[in-house]
Design a protein around this motif. Structure first.
Motif, PDB file in Angstrom:
ATOM      1  N   THR A  11       0.818  -1.214   0.000  1.00 63.05           N
ATOM      2  CA  THR A  11       0.000   0.000   0.000  1.00 63.05           C
ATOM      3  C   THR A  11       0.852   1.266   0.000  1.00 63.05           C
ATOM      4  OG1 THR A  11      -0.051  -0.160   2.395  1.00 63.05           O
ATOM      5  CG2 THR A  11      -1.963  -1.054   1.198  1.00 63.05           C
ATOM      6  N   VAL A  14       6.150   2.982  -2.946  1.00 61.87           N
ATOM      7  CA  VAL A  14       6.893   2.051  -3.807  1.00 61.87           C
ATOM      8  C   VAL A  14       6.057   0.813  -4.104  1.00 61.87           C
ATOM      9  CG1 VAL A  14       8.914   0.535  -3.947  1.00 61.87           C
ATOM     10  CG2 VAL A  14       9.167   2.843  -3.027  1.00 61.87           C
ATOM     11  N   SER A  37       0.530  -3.513   6.960  1.00 60.49           N
ATOM     12  CA  SER A  37       0.260  -3.619   8.404  1.00 60.49           C
ATOM     13  C   SER A  37      -1.260  -3.703   8.623  1.00 60.49           C
ATOM     14  CB  SER A  37       0.831  -2.403   9.128  1.00 60.49           C
ATOM     15  OG  SER A  37      -0.012  -1.292   8.908  1.00 60.49           O
ATOM     16  N   SER A  40      -3.856  -1.072   6.961  1.00 61.07           N
ATOM     17  CA  SER A  40      -4.517  -1.104   5.649  1.00 61.07           C
ATOM     18  C   SER A  40      -4.947  -2.503   5.216  1.00 61.07           C
ATOM     19  CB  SER A  40      -3.646  -0.437   4.585  1.00 61.07           C
ATOM     20  OG  SER A  40      -2.311  -0.750   4.763  1.00 61.07           O
ATOM     21  N   HIS A 163       4.747   7.674   1.470  1.00 63.27           N
ATOM     22  CA  HIS A 163       3.385   8.208   1.340  1.00 63.27           C
ATOM     23  C   HIS A 163       3.115   9.370   2.305  1.00 63.27           C
ATOM     24  CE1 HIS A 163      -0.831   8.194   0.452  1.00 63.27           C
ATOM     25  NE2 HIS A 163      -1.102   8.067   1.732  1.00 63.27           N
TER      26      HIS A 163
END
Ligand SMILES: NC(=O)c1ccc[n+]([C@@H]2O[C@H](COP(=O)([O-])OP(=O)(O)OC[C@H]3O[C@@H](n4cnc5c(N)ncnc54)[C@H](OP(=O)(O)O)[C@@H]3O)[C@@H](O)[C@H]2O)c1
Length: 340
Positions: A11, A14, A37, A40, A163
């Motif tokens: 998620t 990369v 993890s 998500s 992110h």
């Protein structure tokens, strides 16, 4: 048939690119599993027209045995889970810094030292994003004229910090200037520090120094980097000044030598990060020959693709060609790699 592949950190900035690059590639995937993890777990990501559910990363899943696992969930996650997967025979391609400088682990840019993958199983390290594009622009010059010193200043995109960094940058563009990912406000600014300092040199700078030597297999190359974060969403740029041991014949020869590099594109005009986001090549412009031993380049590449996901998928492809094909095909591949 096809490969059982997993992406750990699917998620992330990369990881999402890894799924996209895999989808576009000709790698035959029989099963794709995505891990992240608890935060998500349950999200879905599209792959070849189907929704794939994101699973929580567990030791049990890592013991199931994959053909390939692509890790991009940070060094702590790699240190804990990659050895578990490698122990049951999975080839792990790790994007973090966890194993890059371990002597017995290959640090691979396939175009340059892909032959290290022949007969190898276990963890393969994917180099740092700034290093990959710099060595791709320089490796043919090193082969021909032997690099001696490299002075490099980077202009690194915010997505290089993941992110959360993209979210912080975009929030600042709307007027909220608080920061906790970067050490200063990044919108409308530049920050000449990436990672913590050790002996006056930043973590990112140490990576460029050490990884360049390991990939080019030359401890005698001196690298003098200054790594800088700039308010660009995607695409790292680098101003490189390099010196060679042997005299360069001419500017034309220098250009031809750089252009002979695989997945390297030369531009007569300037090239900027906005123009190459989403692209899988390393772009070189502003080539200058200052004297017979000294030249300058401007190098631009998509940090999430060339600097991470594309390099990882290229490792996977070459590893599978060298080790899973019939022996005759493998020998042809090795001969091709050695000719490069
Ligand atoms: N960004 C780049 O240009 C770049 C280039 C080369 C290498 N890298 C390296 O690639 C790695 C990932 O970078 P990124 O930029 O993609 O970071 P990112 O956007 O922050 O993504 C991190 C990913 O790791 C997952 N993750 C975090 N902690 C986890 C845990 N305890 N268990 C399972 N999954 C976990 C996250 O899942 P959740 O969604 O559940 O949080 C997310 O999928 C880092 O090691 C980085 O140094 C990055």
């Amino acid at each position: 048939m096809g490969f059982r592949i997993g992406v750990v950190g699917a998620t992330g900035a990369v990881g999402r690119n890894m799924v996209e690059v895999l989808e576009k590639s000709d790698v035959v995937v029989s099963e794709l599993r995505l891990f992240a993890s608890e935060r998500s777990a349950g999200q879905t990501i599209m792959f070849k027209g189907s929704e794939v559910r994101v699973e929580v990363l567990t030791e049990k899943a890592m013991r199931e045995g994959f053909d390939y696992l692509l890790f991009s969930a940070g060094a702590d996650v790699s240190r804990k889970y990659a050895p578990i997967a490698a122990d049951v025979g999975t080839t792990v391609i790790d994007n973090s810094s966890a194993f890059r400088m371990v002597p017995e682990i290959p640090l691979v840019v396939p175009e340059i030292n892909g032959k290290l993958l022949k007969g190898y199983s276990g963890i393969v390290a994917n180099p740092n994003c700034s290093t990959i594009q710099m060595v791709l622009a320089l490796y043919r010059v090193h082969d021909r004229y032997q690099l001696h010193e490299i002075f490099v200043s980077t202009y690194q995109a915010v997505s290089g910090a993941g992110h959360k960094a993209i979210v912080e940058y975009e929030r600042q563009l709307t007027g909220d200037m608080t920061h906790n990912v970067f050490p200063r406000q990044i919108a409308h600014n530049v920050i000449p520090l990436i990672g913590d300092l050790k002996n006056d040199i930043s973590q990112e700078e140490w990576k460029m120094i050490n990884e360049t030597r390991k990939i080019l297999n030359s401890q005698s190359i001196s690298v003098f980097p200054t790594t800088v974060r700039v308010p660009v969403r995607i695409g790292h740029s680098e101003s490189v000044i390099a010196r060679t041991l042997f005299p360069i014949m001419s500017k034309e020869d220098l250009i031809e030598t750089i252009a002979s590099g695989e997945d390297v594109v030369i531009h007569d005009d300037i090239i900027t990060p906005l123009e190459i986001a989403g692209d899988d090549d390393t772009h070189v412009s502003r080539i200058r020959l200052f004297d017979a031993h000294t030249f300058g380049l401007w190098v631009v590449a998509d940090n999430l693709r060339v600097g991470a996901a594309t390099n990882a998928v290229r490792i996977l492809k070459l590893h599978s060609q060298l080790n899973c094909a019939s022996s005759t095909e493998s020998e042809i591949e090795v001969a091709e790699v050695e000719r490069r």
